[in-house]
Scaffold this motif. Structure first.
Motif, short mmCIF file in Angstrom:
data_model
loop_
_atom_site.label_atom_id
_atom_site.label_comp_id
_atom_site.label_asym_id
_atom_site.label_seq_id
_atom_site.Cartn_x
_atom_site.Cartn_y
_atom_site.Cartn_z
N LYS A 3 8.52 30.20 15.15
CA LYS A 3 7.47 29.49 14.41
C LYS A 3 6.14 29.47 15.18
CE LYS A 3 6.51 24.95 12.39
NZ LYS A 3 7.01 23.61 12.07
N ASN A 62 -4.62 24.14 15.63
CA ASN A 62 -4.89 23.39 14.40
C ASN A 62 -3.63 23.24 13.55
OD1 ASN A 62 -6.13 23.81 11.25
ND2 ASN A 62 -6.88 22.12 12.50
N LEU A 63 -2.66 24.17 13.75
CA LEU A 63 -1.40 24.06 13.00
C LEU A 63 -0.41 23.17 13.74
CD1 LEU A 63 -1.05 27.73 11.73
CD2 LEU A 63 -1.50 25.70 10.36
N ARG A 75 -16.26 21.27 17.10
CA ARG A 75 -15.09 21.15 17.98
C ARG A 75 -14.76 19.70 18.30
NH1 ARG A 75 -12.98 25.57 20.62
NH2 ARG A 75 -13.95 27.53 20.03
N THR A 101 -13.08 18.33 15.06
CA THR A 101 -11.71 18.79 14.89
C THR A 101 -10.83 18.39 16.08
OG1 THR A 101 -12.29 20.91 15.89
CG2 THR A 101 -12.33 20.81 13.48
N ASP A 154 -10.84 19.43 19.02
CA ASP A 154 -10.53 20.51 19.97
C ASP A 154 -11.04 20.12 21.34
OD1 ASP A 154 -9.21 22.29 18.37
OD2 ASP A 154 -11.03 23.26 17.65
N LYS A 201 -1.24 15.80 18.30
CA LYS A 201 -1.60 17.12 17.77
C LYS A 201 -0.94 17.35 16.42
CE LYS A 201 -2.14 19.82 22.03
NZ LYS A 201 -3.44 19.80 22.42
N HIS A 202 0.30 16.89 16.33
CA HIS A 202 1.03 17.11 15.08
C HIS A 202 0.41 16.33 13.93
CE1 HIS A 202 4.33 18.24 12.53
NE2 HIS A 202 4.48 16.98 12.18
N SER A 230 -2.76 17.92 12.75
CA SER A 230 -2.61 19.11 11.92
C SER A 230 -2.38 18.75 10.45
CB SER A 230 -1.46 19.98 12.44
OG SER A 230 -0.24 19.29 12.30
N VAL A 254 -6.70 17.36 9.62
CA VAL A 254 -7.86 18.27 9.63
C VAL A 254 -7.36 19.71 9.61
CG1 VAL A 254 -9.94 18.98 10.86
CG2 VAL A 254 -9.14 16.61 11.04
N ALA A 255 -7.82 20.49 8.62
CA ALA A 255 -7.49 21.91 8.58
C ALA A 255 -8.72 22.70 8.95
CB ALA A 255 -7.01 22.31 7.20
N LEU A 256 -8.51 23.78 9.69
CA LEU A 256 -9.63 24.53 10.25
C LEU A 256 -9.71 25.94 9.66
CD1 LEU A 256 -11.78 24.64 12.67
CD2 LEU A 256 -9.97 25.82 13.90
N GLY A 312 0.14 27.85 6.89
CA GLY A 312 -0.50 26.56 6.72
C GLY A 312 0.50 25.44 6.47
N GLN A 323 3.09 25.02 8.32
CA GLN A 323 3.77 24.72 9.59
C GLN A 323 3.78 23.23 9.97
OE1 GLN A 323 3.23 27.09 13.06
NE2 GLN A 323 4.24 28.83 12.15
N PRO A 324 2.67 22.50 9.73
CA PRO A 324 2.71 21.07 10.08
C PRO A 324 3.75 20.30 9.27
CG PRO A 324 0.45 21.79 9.78
CD PRO A 324 1.31 22.92 9.33
N THR A 382 6.77 21.86 8.01
CA THR A 382 8.12 22.42 8.08
C THR A 382 8.81 22.00 9.36
OG1 THR A 382 7.27 24.44 9.07
CG2 THR A 382 7.55 24.45 6.69
N GLN A 420 -2.26 23.27 4.25
CA GLN A 420 -1.98 22.22 5.23
C GLN A 420 -2.01 20.83 4.59
OE1 GLN A 420 -4.49 24.35 8.61
NE2 GLN A 420 -3.69 22.43 9.44
#
Lengths: 347, 325
Positions: free
Chosen positions: A225, A239-240, B51, B54, B56, B76-77, B80, B83-85, B105, B107-108, B110, B160
């Motif tokens: 993943k 970001n993911l 940045r 978001t 970063d 971080k999770h 996600s 905010v989508a980038l 997209g 992934q956050p 699943t 996302q």
């Protein structure tokens, strides 16, 4: 996954599985000593052929060699795949980036500096080959850390490759310096090791070799993943929700262990790690690691077995594996470089 | 209520004594259902501000609050899912299909292995639909045009399912048609899907046309915010480039060069398009056009221009020659 691409995955997997079986059988049957197929089969079934020499050749030479080739092939290839994704560089691989040479330096230090007996992988002492193994892991890790630091300073992937080659040269030169002070026995076993071969893992050592590689391969499978997210680059991956720092470190650790273990036992084997992931991508036409990873493993095992078969096919003794891998690898790399604008995964 | 808010935030780069503050005292608000364009010259701090928004990079001073929580408390999770980038970086996964790319997209949402549920797949196809590339779902990313690639990345951001979408110069590498299309798409998504969309851009005219709000970074490091009308009327657009040779033309919604002129004329012409073309042609040749000028030239066609002395010029070149005499 669409029907079409899942179809393609199935076909590729089945073909590879068939090739793997065929090559396993071929490697069992062919060798420097001619043995009747039915004798080999009966020995494998656990029957004593009555000939001690034949028993030994089949059970203690050919079977471990086949297992070693399968595991080493899969390990180096996955190592290459992980490096290519981690460094965002399709031409990365354990040998070209100097990871193998780093492991080799570790091996050389143990083999040459400490005398031939303690380092020799064929030696009886478990301590001996464990020392070599640990030295190889440390050597590979040092190179990976250097590469990681460099990659964070200089973003160019070409520069990273050059850096890998430079590190390789440096490690080789230290190895040469060690050679000059080594004992004759140490030098001999080191030179033999340097040719690359899949015959270096004895049945006693097989469990350690197999367990370390299988565990590392399973760990790699668990990273599918974040690997896919990393293909979009660090910023997108973060970001993911991917902890890119931790993920990269884990991936490099797995790569380091896979490369080091294979290098310690089989010598610095070139090209497999670089080429096999490309064969897998070309065959599947995908960037998706959930399909690339298993096919890379299978292709790696098949390619390594093919090299093994060629290496034992000479009537004049065993051909070094490192004399064969470039012949298979270089044309594929040249094909990829020439056609990179037409190949999907490059663009 | 604002979905994202900054409190006395300062942003910049570098650390310790080498630290450079670009912008400070920022109290910005991002609302759902509106498209915000961040404008400013190169090096003004657009990307640095993005940045910080978001998360970063942490701001030098002050704080960011997203959905009522301070950024420092957000994992971080969780981030996600907030905010989508969409960035400008080229991606390496050229052999992903568009559908696979958009599925990233998810992934956050699943599990550990990233397996897609039936719901995930539905969301992916809805997002493909929303940006209008469903018909290319099974094609590889490498086969797409730059504009389609950007749409795919926007679909990824939609997948996302975040309340905020941040885009760092999403139209930078696109041709005019794709730029307009992308901006319209973002405007539509902000309103129809109730997203807070923040984008940085150099495309002034499209931003002024379609953005609900502007954040304009002026040359004296101030961020002027407000509805597009407010910001334009405040004169902030004139302060973006601290440079007198460039000025903001409110009619064109874009910047123009201030050129030295030898004469000022009035154009007498029935065709608006023709008049505008002639104005540009004269301007770049050092002749200003003003409605109040007494010097009149009559334009019937680009090849038939009546000069103030009644003679006919057959090209702009001859007009220029006349005034330079």
């Amino acid at each position: 996954m669409t029907n079409l691409s899942s179809h393609r995955f199935t076909i590729v997997t089945v073909v590879l599985a068939f090739l793997l079986l065929a090559l396993m059988v071929a490697c069992l049957l062919y060798g420097s000593v001619d043995i009747e197929p039915n004798v080999i089969f009966s020995i494998l079934m656990g029957n004593d052929s009555g000939n001690e020499a034949l028993n030994t050749i089949v059970l203690e030479s050919r079977v471990p060699m086949i297992l070693t080739a399968i595991l080493a092939g899969a390990a180096l290839s996955v190592s290459g795949l992980l490096l290519q994704t981690t460094f965002n560089n399709p031409l990365a691989g354990p040998s070209i980036l100097g990871v193998s040479t780093g492991a080799g330096l570790g091996v050389a230090i143990v083999m040459l500096a400490m005398g031939g007996t303690i380092g020799s992988m064929s030696g009886d002492s478990i301590g001996g080959y464990l020392a070599t193994l640990v030295a190889a892991v440390i050597g590979a890790a040092v190179v990976l850390v250097i590469l990681m630091v460099f990659a964070s300073i200089v973003k160019s992937s070409t520069m990273l490759l050059i850096m890998g080659i430079l590190v390789s040269y440096l490690a080789s030169s230290v190895i040469s310096l060690l050679n000059s002070v080594a004992t004759e026995q140490g030098l001999q076993s080191y030179v033999y090791w340097g040719f690359g071969n899949f015959t270096g893992v004895s049945l006693d050592q097989m469990p350690i070799f197999a367990i370390v590689i299988v565990l590392s391969l399973v760990s790699a499978m668990l990273m599918i993943k974040p690997l896919n997210a990393l293909l979009l680059g660090t910023r997108y991956a973060q970001n993911l929700g991917v902890n890119t720092h931790r993920t990269r470190n884990l991936l490099l650790l797995i790569t380091g262990v896979l490369t080091a273990v294979v290098t310690a036992f089989c010598g610095p084997i070139g090209f497999l790690g670089l080429v096999v992931p490309h064969i897998a991508r070309l065959a599947l036409n995908t960037s998706d690691h959930s399909r690339l990873m298993p096919v890379t493993m299978l292709t790696g095992a098949v390619t390594a077995l093919l090299c093994t078969l060629i290496s034992v096919s000479s009537p004049h003794g065993i051909i070094p594996i490192n004399a064969i891998t470039p012949i298979i690898g270089v044309p594929i790399i040249i094909y990829i470089i020439i056609n990179r604008r037409k190949i999907n995964y490059f663009n | 209520m604002a979905i994202l808010q900054t409190y006395d935030m300062a942003v910049g780069f570098g650390q310790g004594s080498k630290r450079t503050t670009l912008l400070k005292g920022l109290n910005l608000k991002l609302e759902q259902g509106s498209l915000v364009a961040l404008l400013g010259r190169n090096g003004a701090g657009k990307s640095t501000l993005i940045r910080a928004i978001t998360c970063d990079n942490a701001p030098i001073e002050g704080s960011v609050e997203i959905d009522g929580n301070p950024a420092s408390d957000i994992t971080k999770h969780q981030l996600s899912r907030l905010v989508a980038l969409v960035a400008t970086e080229r991606i390496m996964g050229g052999a992903f299909t568009i559908s696979e790319l958009v599925a990233l997209g998810r992934q956050p949402h699943t599990g550990f292995l990233g397996r897609l549920s039936k719901h995930d797949k539905e969301v992916v196809s809805q997002c493909l639909e929303a940006v209008g590339i469903s018909h290319k779902a099974q094609q590889h990313v490498a086969s797409l045009s730059d504009g389609e690639r950007q749409k795919a990345m926007i679909a990824k951001a939609l997948a996302q399912e975040t309340p905020i979408i941040v885009l760092d110069e999403p139209t930078a590498f696109l041709d005019v048609a794709s730029r307009i299309e992308t901006m319209q798409l973002l405007h539509k998504l902000a309103h129809e899907q109730n997203k807070a969309v923040l984008l940085s851009s150099h495309d002034i005219s499209q931003s002024l046309l379609l953005a609900d709000e502007l954040w304009v970074i002026t040359s004296d490091h101030e961020v002027v915010t407000g509805t597009t009308e407010q910001v334009v009327m405040s004169g902030a657009m004139d302060r973006v480039f601290g440079d007198t040779s460039i000025f903001f033309n409110g009619n064109l919604c874009d910047y123009e060069a201030q050129l030295p002129t030898v004469a000022t004329v009035r154009i007498n012409c029935d065709d608006n398009n023709l008049a505008r073309c002639m104005t540009n042609a004269l301007l770049r040749n050092g002749i200003a056009v003003d409605e109040t000028s007494d010097i009149i030239i009559k334009v019937d066609d680009v090849n038939h221009i009546t000069l103030p002395d009644g003679k006919i010029a057959s090209s702009v070149k001859e007009v220029v020659k006349y005034f330079n005499k």
